[in-house]
Design a protein around this motif. Structure first.
Motif, PDB file in Angstrom:
ATOM      1  N   ALA A 184       0.664  -0.668   0.291  1.00 30.80           N
ATOM      2  CA  ALA A 184      -0.297  -0.117   0.020  1.00 30.80           C
ATOM      3  C   ALA A 184       0.586   1.337   0.499  1.00 30.80           C
ATOM      4  O   ALA A 184       2.060   1.665   0.899  1.00 30.80           O
ATOM      5  CB  ALA A 184      -0.769   0.131   1.011  1.00 30.80           C
ATOM      6  N   LEU A 185       0.716   2.082  -1.184  1.00 30.25           N
ATOM      7  CA  LEU A 185       1.984   3.284  -1.195  1.00 30.25           C
ATOM      8  C   LEU A 185       1.450   4.035   0.486  1.00 30.25           C
ATOM      9  O   LEU A 185       2.359   5.134   0.340  1.00 30.25           O
ATOM     10  CB  LEU A 185       0.845   3.949  -1.999  1.00 30.25           C
ATOM     11  N   GLU A 186       0.201   4.097   0.954  1.00 34.15           N
ATOM     12  CA  GLU A 186       0.563   4.190   2.155  1.00 34.15           C
ATOM     13  C   GLU A 186       0.990   4.644   3.316  1.00 34.15           C
ATOM     14  O   GLU A 186       1.706   4.796   4.083  1.00 34.15           O
ATOM     15  CB  GLU A 186      -1.346   4.668   2.264  1.00 34.15           C
ATOM     16  N   ASP A 187       1.582   3.337   2.381  1.00 36.09           N
ATOM     17  CA  ASP A 187       2.724   2.504   4.185  1.00 36.09           C
ATOM     18  C   ASP A 187       3.982   3.193   3.945  1.00 36.09           C
ATOM     19  O   ASP A 187       5.370   2.341   2.585  1.00 36.09           O
ATOM     20  CB  ASP A 187       2.994   1.560   3.799  1.00 36.09           C
ATOM     21  N   SER A 188       4.519   4.240   4.148  1.00 38.82           N
ATOM     22  CA  SER A 188       5.910   4.393   3.670  1.00 38.82           C
ATOM     23  C   SER A 188       6.790   3.783   3.760  1.00 38.82           C
ATOM     24  O   SER A 188       8.349   3.565   2.948  1.00 38.82           O
ATOM     25  CB  SER A 188       6.563   5.581   4.140  1.00 38.82           C
ATOM     26  N   SER A 189       7.165   3.433   4.932  1.00 40.97           N
ATOM     27  CA  SER A 189       8.212   2.432   5.044  1.00 40.97           C
ATOM     28  C   SER A 189       8.242   1.103   3.779  1.00 40.97           C
ATOM     29  O   SER A 189       9.196   0.298   3.511  1.00 40.97           O
ATOM     30  CB  SER A 189       8.337   1.570   6.421  1.00 40.97           C
ATOM     31  N   ALA A 190       7.599   0.668   3.744  1.00 41.85           N
ATOM     32  CA  ALA A 190       7.271  -0.924   2.728  1.00 41.85           C
ATOM     33  C   ALA A 190       7.202  -0.117   1.567  1.00 41.85           C
ATOM     34  O   ALA A 190       8.173  -0.555   1.123  1.00 41.85           O
ATOM     35  CB  ALA A 190       5.712  -1.057   2.750  1.00 41.85           C
ATOM     36  N   VAL A 191       7.318   1.328   1.079  1.00 40.65           N
ATOM     37  CA  VAL A 191       7.345   2.381  -0.319  1.00 40.65           C
ATOM     38  C   VAL A 191       9.381   2.049  -0.417  1.00 40.65           C
ATOM     39  O   VAL A 191       9.636   1.487  -1.075  1.00 40.65           O
ATOM     40  CB  VAL A 191       7.025   3.345   0.000  1.00 40.65           C
ATOM     41  N   GLN A 192       9.328   2.997   0.742  1.00 41.02           N
ATOM     42  CA  GLN A 192      11.201   2.953   0.922  1.00 41.02           C
ATOM     43  C   GLN A 192      11.947   1.337   0.757  1.00 41.02           C
ATOM     44  O   GLN A 192      12.941   0.938   0.054  1.00 41.02           O
ATOM     45  CB  GLN A 192      11.633   3.519   2.504  1.00 41.02           C
ATOM     46  N   ASP A 193      11.601  -0.033   1.292  1.00 39.79           N
ATOM     47  CA  ASP A 193      11.814  -0.849   1.150  1.00 39.79           C
ATOM     48  C   ASP A 193      11.434  -1.323  -0.359  1.00 39.79           C
ATOM     49  O   ASP A 193      12.841  -2.048  -0.976  1.00 39.79           O
ATOM     50  CB  ASP A 193      11.419  -2.340   1.889  1.00 39.79           C
ATOM     51  N   ALA A 194      10.799  -1.166  -1.387  1.00 34.45           N
ATOM     52  CA  ALA A 194      10.359  -1.687  -2.518  1.00 34.45           C
ATOM     53  C   ALA A 194      11.545  -1.107  -3.349  1.00 34.45           C
ATOM     54  O   ALA A 194      11.843  -2.113  -4.368  1.00 34.45           O
ATOM     55  CB  ALA A 194       8.885  -0.949  -3.165  1.00 34.45           C
ATOM     56  N   PHE A 195      12.248   0.293  -3.067  1.00 29.78           N
ATOM     57  CA  PHE A 195      13.092   1.045  -3.880  1.00 29.78           C
ATOM     58  C   PHE A 195      14.192   0.040  -4.166  1.00 29.78           C
ATOM     59  O   PHE A 195      14.947  -0.653  -4.689  1.00 29.78           O
ATOM     60  CB  PHE A 195      13.241   2.479  -3.376  1.00 29.78           C
ATOM     61  N   GLN A 196      14.370   0.030  -2.396  1.00 26.79           N
ATOM     62  CA  GLN A 196      15.603  -0.539  -2.293  1.00 26.79           C
ATOM     63  C   GLN A 196      15.598  -2.265  -2.781  1.00 26.79           C
ATOM     64  O   GLN A 196      17.019  -2.245  -3.191  1.00 26.79           O
ATOM     65  CB  GLN A 196      15.779  -1.618  -0.706  1.00 26.79           C
ATOM     66  N   GLU A 197      14.777  -3.258  -3.105  1.00 25.30           N
ATOM     67  CA  GLU A 197      14.628  -3.884  -3.813  1.00 25.30           C
ATOM     68  C   GLU A 197      14.932  -3.734  -5.069  1.00 25.30           C
ATOM     69  O   GLU A 197      15.634  -4.847  -6.185  1.00 25.30           O
ATOM     70  CB  GLU A 197      13.767  -4.832  -3.321  1.00 25.30           C
ATOM     71  N   ALA A 198      13.897  -3.888  -5.705  1.00 25.42           N
ATOM     72  CA  ALA A 198      13.993  -3.053  -7.309  1.00 25.42           C
ATOM     73  C   ALA A 198      14.974  -2.490  -7.737  1.00 25.42           C
ATOM     74  O   ALA A 198      15.215  -2.659  -9.312  1.00 25.42           O
ATOM     75  CB  ALA A 198      12.396  -2.388  -7.565  1.00 25.42           C
ATOM     76  N   GLN A 199      15.562  -1.291  -6.981  1.00 27.85           N
ATOM     77  CA  GLN A 199      16.888  -0.248  -7.845  1.00 27.85           C
ATOM     78  C   GLN A 199      16.237   0.105  -9.394  1.00 27.85           C
ATOM     79  O   GLN A 199      16.739  -0.267 -10.435  1.00 27.85           O
ATOM     80  CB  GLN A 199      17.557  -1.719  -7.684  1.00 27.85           C
ATOM     81  N   PRO A 200      15.154   0.801  -9.551  1.00 23.38           N
ATOM     82  CA  PRO A 200      14.418   1.055 -10.688  1.00 23.38           C
ATOM     83  C   PRO A 200      15.416   1.978 -11.555  1.00 23.38           C
ATOM     84  O   PRO A 200      15.687   3.411 -10.750  1.00 23.38           O
ATOM     85  CB  PRO A 200      13.104   1.360 -10.210  1.00 23.38           C
TER      86      PRO A 200
END
Length: 353
Positions: A65-81
């Motif tokens: 959920a984009l409302e979950d800021s920490s989950a969004v941060q983690d997603a960037f570290q995993e995806a390395q977009p």
């Protein structure tokens, strides 16, 4: 640079990739030589991973959920977009009237969290020049037109519903991150999308489903509201070109020029169904006018000359043929939308205030 060369080995993060437009983005990216596609999706009522069955080996999914800021941060570290394509949004006007808080959280807070994470990631990586953040928005942020004229990129914002207000706010956040931080963003605004796999609360699939079942075809007000329609495959091809050829910090209106009244769209659906089922009574007899939606905009129309000049894009689908193909798809894929009706959406009319 050719499209094949541009997309080669790119890592793409797609928000809302299990949605109607987002899934088409993933499908089209899957035909390019990208290195990795990561889908972020909250998997709300409108999401459906069956839209991605044809490319299920070409992406990875993170339920976020984009409302979950920490989950969004983690997603960037995993995806390395290298590229972020922000398609996630609560998008149904009737639902925004009925429950605006979800729209504020998803469209405004969610976009803020995504921008915040993108800026942190981009800065951490040394601000690579190839990084792009595409923000997909709507023509509804401009309000309503009269009988003449068009919206363009300089038109003032004048949103009339909780949905369009939330999208307007997200647009402003994206532009602020460009002006303040120089995050390499591009914003696109588009009209009504249609095509296969659209959730059956939207106009075209709802009317097809009701007509097949002999139910009323409810049109708000007098049915003369005008919308500009674009096939989802054309819209997504334009979005990818905006990333390839667009300039950072810019806004582009993506339009087909196909203006239709809601009434004429429904009549076109009825005509096609009658061609397929000539033995049945006239489907247009099912059209019923109902109380108008609060704050209902009269007309949207887009001047897409800036985008077409920049990219050379033009739509491949005429509305007439696209509507025929779309109606046929819903007729042939009744199992899909009937399951949705049974489990998620019972054709209740939302948005009455």
């Amino acid at each position: 640079m050719s499209a094949e060369l541009y997309w080669k080995d790119k890592r793409i993060l797609v928000t809302g990739g299990a949605g109607f437009i987002g899934a088409e983005i993933v499908r089209q990216l899957s035909h390019l030589n990208v290195k990795r596609i990561v889908v972020l999706d909250k998997l709300t009522y409108a999401a459906d991973l069956r839209r991605l069955d044809s490319v299920k080996d070409n992406y990875s999914l993170k339920k976020v959920a984009l409302e979950d800021s920490s989950a969004v941060q983690d997603a960037f570290q995993e995806a390395q977009p290298d590229i972020v394509i922000h398609a996630a949004a609560e998008s149904h006007v009737d639902r925004s009237i009925d429950g605006p808080e979800d729209f504020v959280q998803s469209n405004i807070v969610g976009t803020f969290n995504l921008l915040h994470a993108a800026l942190s990631f981009w800065t951490e990586k040394g601000k690579p020049s190839q990084f792009r953040f595409l923000h997909i928005s709507t023509d509804e942020i401009y309000g309503s037109l009269g009988e003449a004229g068009f919206f363009d990129e300089t038109s003032p914002y004048d949103p009339r519903s909780p949905y369009s207000a939330s999208k307007a706010a997200s647009d402003h956040l994206v532009k602020a991150w460009w002006h303040t931080y120089k995050l390499p963003v591009i914003t696109t605004n588009c009209g009504n999308n249609y095509g296969p796999w659209q959730f059956p609360e939207k106009l075209i699939p709802l009317m097809v489903a009701n007509a097949i079942d002999g139910k009323p075809l409810p049109l708000y007000g007098d049915g003369q509201q005008v919308r500009e329609w674009i096939h989802v495959t054309d819209h997504v091809s334009a979005l990818l070109l905006a990333i390839e050829k667009g300039s950072t910090g810019e806004t582009y209106l993506i339009g087909s020029g196909e203006e239709k009244t809601n009434r004429s769209v429904v009549e076109g659906i009825c005509d096609r169904l009658h061609q397929k089922h000539p033995d049945k009574k006239t489907f247009s007899d099912l059209i019923a006018y109902v109380q108008d939606r609060p704050g209902h905009d009269q007309r949207y129309a887009l001047d897409a000359s800036k985008f077409r000049s920049k990219t050379g894009w033009s739509p491949k689908n005429t509305f007439e043929q696209g509507l025929i193909d779309t109606v046929d798809w819903y007729v042939e894929n009744q199992l899909w939308w009937r399951q949705i009706q049974a489990e998620k959406y019972h054709q209740e009319r939302l948005g009455i205030f």
